[in-house]
Design a protein around this motif. Structure first.
Motif, short mmCIF file in Angstrom:
data_model
loop_
_atom_site.label_atom_id
_atom_site.label_comp_id
_atom_site.label_asym_id
_atom_site.label_seq_id
_atom_site.Cartn_x
_atom_site.Cartn_y
_atom_site.Cartn_z
N VAL A 215 109.37 31.30 75.95
CA VAL A 215 108.86 32.64 76.56
C VAL A 215 107.65 33.01 75.38
O VAL A 215 107.94 33.24 74.53
CB VAL A 215 109.91 33.51 76.60
N VAL A 216 106.65 33.26 75.90
CA VAL A 216 105.49 33.37 75.39
C VAL A 216 104.79 34.75 75.59
O VAL A 216 104.65 35.18 77.01
CB VAL A 216 104.56 32.36 75.10
N LYS A 217 104.12 35.64 74.66
CA LYS A 217 103.06 36.41 75.01
C LYS A 217 101.71 36.03 74.56
O LYS A 217 101.69 35.64 73.17
CB LYS A 217 103.36 37.86 74.32
N ALA A 218 100.70 35.95 75.08
CA ALA A 218 99.30 35.49 74.83
C ALA A 218 98.73 36.75 74.07
O ALA A 218 98.83 38.01 74.59
CB ALA A 218 98.61 35.37 76.15
N VAL A 219 98.23 36.51 72.84
CA VAL A 219 97.30 37.26 72.07
C VAL A 219 96.05 36.87 71.69
O VAL A 219 95.96 35.54 71.43
CB VAL A 219 98.28 37.75 70.86
N ILE A 220 95.08 37.54 71.41
CA ILE A 220 93.82 37.02 70.61
C ILE A 220 93.76 37.17 69.31
O ILE A 220 94.06 38.58 68.81
CB ILE A 220 92.67 37.96 71.54
N THR B 31 106.35 17.74 70.55
CA THR B 31 105.26 18.01 71.36
C THR B 31 104.27 19.06 71.14
O THR B 31 104.93 20.06 70.68
CB THR B 31 105.80 18.24 72.86
N ARG B 32 103.07 19.02 71.24
CA ARG B 32 102.00 19.80 70.67
C ARG B 32 101.28 20.68 71.57
O ARG B 32 101.02 20.23 72.67
CB ARG B 32 101.23 19.26 69.72
N MET B 33 101.12 21.89 71.29
CA MET B 33 100.19 22.97 72.30
C MET B 33 98.94 21.97 72.36
O MET B 33 98.56 21.55 71.24
CB MET B 33 99.96 24.26 71.68
N PRO B 34 98.16 22.07 73.62
CA PRO B 34 98.59 22.76 74.84
C PRO B 34 99.61 21.80 75.64
O PRO B 34 99.49 22.47 76.84
CB PRO B 34 97.21 23.00 75.20
N ASN B 35 100.11 20.92 75.38
CA ASN B 35 101.03 20.25 76.30
C ASN B 35 102.50 20.71 76.46
O ASN B 35 103.44 20.04 76.73
CB ASN B 35 101.07 18.87 75.65
N ILE B 36 102.57 22.03 76.22
CA ILE B 36 103.66 22.54 76.38
C ILE B 36 103.90 23.51 77.68
O ILE B 36 103.20 24.38 77.82
CB ILE B 36 104.42 23.43 75.43
N VAL B 37 104.91 23.32 78.44
CA VAL B 37 105.07 24.11 79.58
C VAL B 37 105.88 25.71 79.26
O VAL B 37 106.76 25.61 78.46
CB VAL B 37 106.26 23.59 80.74
N THR B 38 104.94 26.58 79.40
CA THR B 38 105.67 28.08 78.69
C THR B 38 105.86 28.90 80.04
O THR B 38 105.62 28.51 81.26
CB THR B 38 104.66 28.62 77.88
N VAL B 39 106.56 30.03 79.82
CA VAL B 39 106.62 31.02 80.67
C VAL B 39 106.55 32.35 80.11
O VAL B 39 106.60 32.49 78.92
CB VAL B 39 108.04 30.92 81.47
N THR B 40 106.12 33.63 80.93
CA THR B 40 105.99 34.83 80.45
C THR B 40 107.16 35.69 80.84
O THR B 40 107.85 35.33 81.59
CB THR B 40 104.86 35.55 80.92
N PRO B 41 107.38 36.59 80.07
CA PRO B 41 108.51 37.66 80.13
C PRO B 41 108.44 38.27 81.70
O PRO B 41 109.44 38.52 82.17
CB PRO B 41 108.41 38.75 79.14
N GLU B 42 107.34 38.19 82.14
CA GLU B 42 107.02 38.85 83.53
C GLU B 42 107.34 37.98 84.66
O GLU B 42 107.43 38.38 85.61
CB GLU B 42 105.70 39.59 83.76
#
Lengths: 200, 200
Positions: free
Chosen positions: A167-172, A136-147
């Motif tokens: 568990v993901v952290k968004a970065v540019i 299953t490829r991004m963006p079709n993945i349900v994610t969660v953040t550490p917070e």
């Protein structure tokens, strides 16, 4: 609390008797327990135990626990890994879900046991199929953040019927939004947390 | 409770001020909360919030919930079902584990996604292999009864590293002890229960 739970409805006289106290000595305690919502007083009947306050405390506790405190270590493979090697990795690391990242550790995909089973059943040569084809490829993945809270993670697992969340952290990076994989929360993580809460 | 949680350590004077009350009006409440173990009073420092009472309440609640209240419907197949048909059943019913019973509904075995994956990867003809060959067979199955607690079920799942437990009732048939399958508890069941507890 225990006395009321086991004997409800019970009058303050009866409680006082059981505790070998006077009614007036007991009055402030009953007042606070009623105010807290632990007990409910019905005139001319007695006190009842109400789970309401307890439910609120539990719910508060569960939403207080952060994903960062409970997250587990994800097993990460590359998109070019063959389905065969992915299955071997699944068994060797004893996990249920594999995460797929690029060379920088950014989330690209997720592969479940069911994805692998579906591929394995019809194909004799799983060595030749890269998991990039079956994941299953991004963006079709349900994610969660550490917070986010443990409750929020569990709710996403149930609502989206998935086994695991990265568990993901968004970065540019180069002007593009990417998601670094920093952990995972699975049904196992939640079951372990449930056992932790039940111990005591 | 909220005031102490957010401002600990805080003196009774400060709490009284925030609530626009006198210290003496507050005294019985603080006494009961301290007695309950919700607050802790340290002389010349003030009140602290202690999670102890909350942890005990949560643990009590979790051990009060019975397997009978949370058990889900198991998907049951026969020992002679082919591995191929078992995999198809897994997808059609959208479950992770299949239970195997005799004609009387007595537990004989259990098949996980990993058991099926292991068989599917090496074999081109999964139509010819009965799941009786690949399943985990009684008495090597961890079970749970309807009377056990949700906590106990979750603990068994974690300790034995399994995905699902059959819920069974022991019966004597022709002088032999048999286990009727009456439900299942899985990591999904526990995750759903966790979400229920967190709602409110």
């Amino acid at each position: 609390m225990d006395i009321v739970k086991k004997n409800e409805p019970i009058t303050s006289e009866q409680i006082a008797e059981k505790l070998n106290l006077t009614r007036s000595a007991l009055r402030p305690d009953l007042a606070v327990l009623t105010m807290l919502g632990v007990l409910e007083a019905r005139p001319r009947v007695g006190y009842f135990f109400t789970g309401k306050a307890v439910d609120t405390l539990i719910s508060e506790k569960i939403t207080d626990i952060k994903v960062d405190e409970i997250k587990a270590t994800p097993v990460i493979v590359k998109e070019s890994t063959s389905v065969y090697d992915a299955i071997v990795t699944l068994f060797l690391t004893d996990v249920g879900t594999l995460f797929v990242s690029d060379d920088e550790g950014n989330l690209q995909g997720i592969v479940s046991r069911k994805d692998l089973l579906k591929t394995a059943i019809g194909n004799t040569n799983t060595h030749q199929i890269p998991i990039g084809v079956v994941m299953t490829r991004m963006p079709n993945i349900v994610t969660v953040t550490p917070e986010e809270s443990a409750y929020e993670a569990a709710r996403k697992i149930v609502d989206h019927q998935v086994d695991a969340l990265p568990v993901v952290k968004a970065v540019i990076e180069n002007g593009q939004e990417k998601y670094k994989i920093v952990g995972k929360v699975t049904k196992t993580t939640i079951t372990k947390l449930f056992v932790e809460l039940g111990k005591n």
